[in-house]
Design an enzyme around this catalytic site. Structure first.
Site, short mmCIF file in Angstrom:
data_model
loop_
_atom_site.label_atom_id
_atom_site.label_comp_id
_atom_site.label_asym_id
_atom_site.label_seq_id
_atom_site.Cartn_x
_atom_site.Cartn_y
_atom_site.Cartn_z
N ASP A 13 -4.03 -0.71 -5.79
CA ASP A 13 -4.29 0.40 -6.69
C ASP A 13 -4.14 0.02 -8.16
O ASP A 13 -3.76 0.83 -9.00
CB ASP A 13 -3.37 1.60 -6.37
N GLU A 14 -4.47 -1.23 -8.48
CA GLU A 14 -4.33 -1.70 -9.87
C GLU A 14 -5.51 -1.28 -10.74
O GLU A 14 -5.46 -1.47 -11.97
CB GLU A 14 -4.22 -3.23 -9.91
N LYS A 16 -8.83 -2.22 -9.69
CA LYS A 16 -9.77 -3.33 -9.52
C LYS A 16 -11.21 -2.86 -9.62
O LYS A 16 -12.07 -3.55 -10.15
CB LYS A 16 -9.56 -4.01 -8.16
N GLY A 40 -9.37 2.07 -1.55
CA GLY A 40 -9.91 3.25 -2.21
C GLY A 40 -10.17 2.94 -3.67
O GLY A 40 -9.25 2.67 -4.42
N HIS A 41 -11.45 2.89 -4.04
CA HIS A 41 -11.80 2.65 -5.44
C HIS A 41 -12.29 3.94 -6.04
O HIS A 41 -13.14 4.60 -5.46
CB HIS A 41 -12.96 1.66 -5.57
N GLN A 224 -6.86 -4.14 -1.64
CA GLN A 224 -5.39 -4.30 -1.58
C GLN A 224 -4.95 -5.33 -2.62
O GLN A 224 -5.56 -5.38 -3.68
CB GLN A 224 -4.92 -4.64 -0.15
N THR A 239 -0.75 -5.69 4.54
CA THR A 239 -1.93 -5.37 5.32
C THR A 239 -2.25 -6.59 6.20
O THR A 239 -1.57 -7.62 6.12
CB THR A 239 -3.10 -4.95 4.40
N LYS A 331 -4.38 0.71 -17.30
CA LYS A 331 -3.56 1.91 -17.47
C LYS A 331 -2.44 1.77 -18.52
O LYS A 331 -1.37 2.34 -18.37
CB LYS A 331 -3.00 2.35 -16.12
P1 IMP Z 1 -2.90 -0.94 6.40
O1 IMP Z 1 -3.71 -1.81 5.51
O2 IMP Z 1 -3.49 0.41 6.61
O3 IMP Z 1 -2.53 -1.62 7.68
O4 IMP Z 1 -1.50 -0.66 5.65
C1 IMP Z 1 -0.54 -1.70 5.43
C2 IMP Z 1 0.13 -1.52 4.07
O5 IMP Z 1 -0.82 -1.74 3.05
C3 IMP Z 1 0.70 -0.12 3.83
O6 IMP Z 1 1.88 -0.24 3.05
C4 IMP Z 1 -0.39 0.56 3.01
O7 IMP Z 1 0.12 1.60 2.21
C5 IMP Z 1 -0.86 -0.62 2.17
N1 IMP Z 1 -2.25 -0.47 1.72
C6 IMP Z 1 -3.38 -0.66 2.43
N2 IMP Z 1 -4.47 -0.47 1.66
C7 IMP Z 1 -4.03 -0.17 0.43
C8 IMP Z 1 -4.68 0.08 -0.81
O8 IMP Z 1 -5.91 0.05 -0.95
N3 IMP Z 1 -3.86 0.34 -1.86
C9 IMP Z 1 -2.51 0.32 -1.76
N4 IMP Z 1 -1.87 0.08 -0.63
C10 IMP Z 1 -2.61 -0.18 0.46
#
Ligand code: IMP
Length: 428
Positions: A13-14, A16, A40-41, A224, A239, A331
């Protein structure tokens, strides 16, 4: 500048998407190389906000071929919903290409993600429950289904038979859940999704190399971030893919010699969703200020993000594992109202000063941040558009942070809009 990687340097969530979007103007292809719709962008274009989970941000430019690479895990339902959403808003998605080798997320992956998190209880990882981990686990166990399997019913059925032979009893006996019927999955995936996915399927490795060989620029868009990386992140709170720059090579099918610029995106503070260690986390009113002013709620899941000061120890580590050439800092304007701002430059671990990321994670859990403090600028930065227009206190903070990280801060974001970005150094 043929191959550029944009990679998150913190816990995701930087911003990107905004940096990718800025660079997209000069790109022929934008390639996602890992992750899935856990990302999520948010992109703000002409005051309109677009939220994308799976499709690369480059889709908003007609001259770009947006590519979902072999390293991504694809839920076709989500892919098609995103295509429909974009099409209904006037964005042409006919250029979108999806690797035939990308693995599919099936409903049992999502269900496994949900029930396993529930089983972990208070030790849960805080996943996005999108089925990402279980899909990558099947890939590694060599029982995954790939996008190309959508176009051969006999292979699709044969693979499902193997995988459901194991998973259905697991659902029934361990999690007290109903299993999955092959015929139902075939009807949905081959009957409904396959005909709509097919026009987008391609040999994406060939596409990327054709672009590079013809002198085109290719942007590899990480999802991520470094500290969520399966190998380099805060395992197990990570992840299941490799967001780090090396993942761009395996997840898109290029060798390291094709990558000549690696931009690390960092927020001027840090956030994290989900569980795991976080030395600079704030539990005070400054933390609340960052949540509220920075709108720190997940694009994807709506969860409130944890917030804290920027951590230069982590950023130095991100420089190393990604070979970062520069940092895009986003930000900065979120810090505008603060009296002072801090940068973590080292840790105190049991009374010892540590300047590198502790390799033993228990030490990282116990690490206490050592801060450098800078005066706040108390000025609205959202209209600033050059180094000269930044107040001296903001520049002092940026220069201090740059020193602590060790690579130039080339871009600085001062608001959500496409134009609210300052080119700070010649590296940009
Ligand atoms: P997963 O990718 O759904 O398996 O989640 C594993 C970890 O990565 C969890 O702590 C999620 O909150 C984190 N995570 C996965 N995708 C994102 C992202 O796009 N932004 C921030 N955290 C993420």
């Amino acid at each position: 500048m043929p191959g550029t990687v944009v990679v998150g340097t913190q816990w995701g969530d930087e911003g990107k998407g905004k940096v990718t979007d800025l660079l997209a103007q000069d790109m022929q292809c934008v390639v996602r190389y890992q992750g899935g719709h856990n990302a999520g962008h948010t992109l703000v274009v002409k005051g309109e906000s677009f939220k994308l989970q799976l499709i690369p941000s480059g889709v908003l430019y007609p001259h770009i071929t947006p590519i979902i690479g072999n390293g991504v895990v694809v839920d076709p339902k989500v892919l098609l919903a995103e295509v429909d959403m974009l099409t209904s808003r006037g964005v042409d998605c006919s250029n979108l290409r999806v690797s035939a080798n990308a693995h599919l997320i099936l409903p049992y992956h999502q269900m496994l993600d949900v029930v396993f998190e529930r089983h972990l209880g208070k030790n849960k990882l805080g996943t996005t429950k999108r089925g990402i981990g279980p899909a990558y686990a099947d890939k590694a166990a060599r029982v995954g289904l790939r996008v190309q399997d959508l176009f051969d019913e006999s292979i699709f059925r044969a693979k499902l038979e193997v995988v459901l032979h194991e998973k259905n009893p697991l659902f029934a006996k361990v999690y007290n859940k109903l299993g999955y019927e092959i015929d139902d999955l075939v009807a949905t995936y081959i009957g409904e999704y396959a005909p709509r996915v097919e026009p987008h399927v391609a040999d994406t490795v060939d596409l990327v190399h054709e672009a590079l060989e013809s002198g085109g620029n290719v942007l590899f868009e990480g999802a991520q971030a470094t500290f969520l990386d399966l190998d380099h992140g805060t395992y197990p709170f990570v992840t299941s893919s490799n967001p780090t720059a090396g993942g761009a090579c395996t997840g898109a099918g290029v060798g390291p010699r094709h990558i000549d610029r690696v931009i690390g995106v960092a927020k001027a503070y840090t956030t994290r969703v989900g569980a795991g260690p976080y030395p600079t986390e704030l539990f005070d009113e400054v933390g609340d200020h960052l949540v509220n002013t920075g709108h720190e709620f997940g694009t994807n899941t709506g969860r409130r993000r944890r917030t804290g000061w920027v951590d230069a120890v982590m950023l130095r580590h991100a420089v190393r594992v990604n070979s970062l050439s520069e940092i895009a800092l986003t930000k900065l304007d979120v810090l505008d109202a603060l009296d002072s701002v801090k940068v973590c430059v080292g840790y105190d671990v049991d009374g010892d000063r540590v300047d590198k990321l502790p390799y033993h994670q228990s030490d990282f859990h116990r690490a206490k941040p050592i801060y450098e403090e800078y005066a706040g600028w108390k000025t609205d930065l959202t209209e600033c558009n050059s180094r000269e227009s930044l107040p001296a206190a903001a520049l002092a903070y940026l220069e201090g942070l740059e020193r602590a990280i060790g690579v130039p801060i080339s871009l600085v974001g001062v608001g959500p809009g496409r134009r609210q970005i300052i080119h700070l150094s010649s590296a940009a």
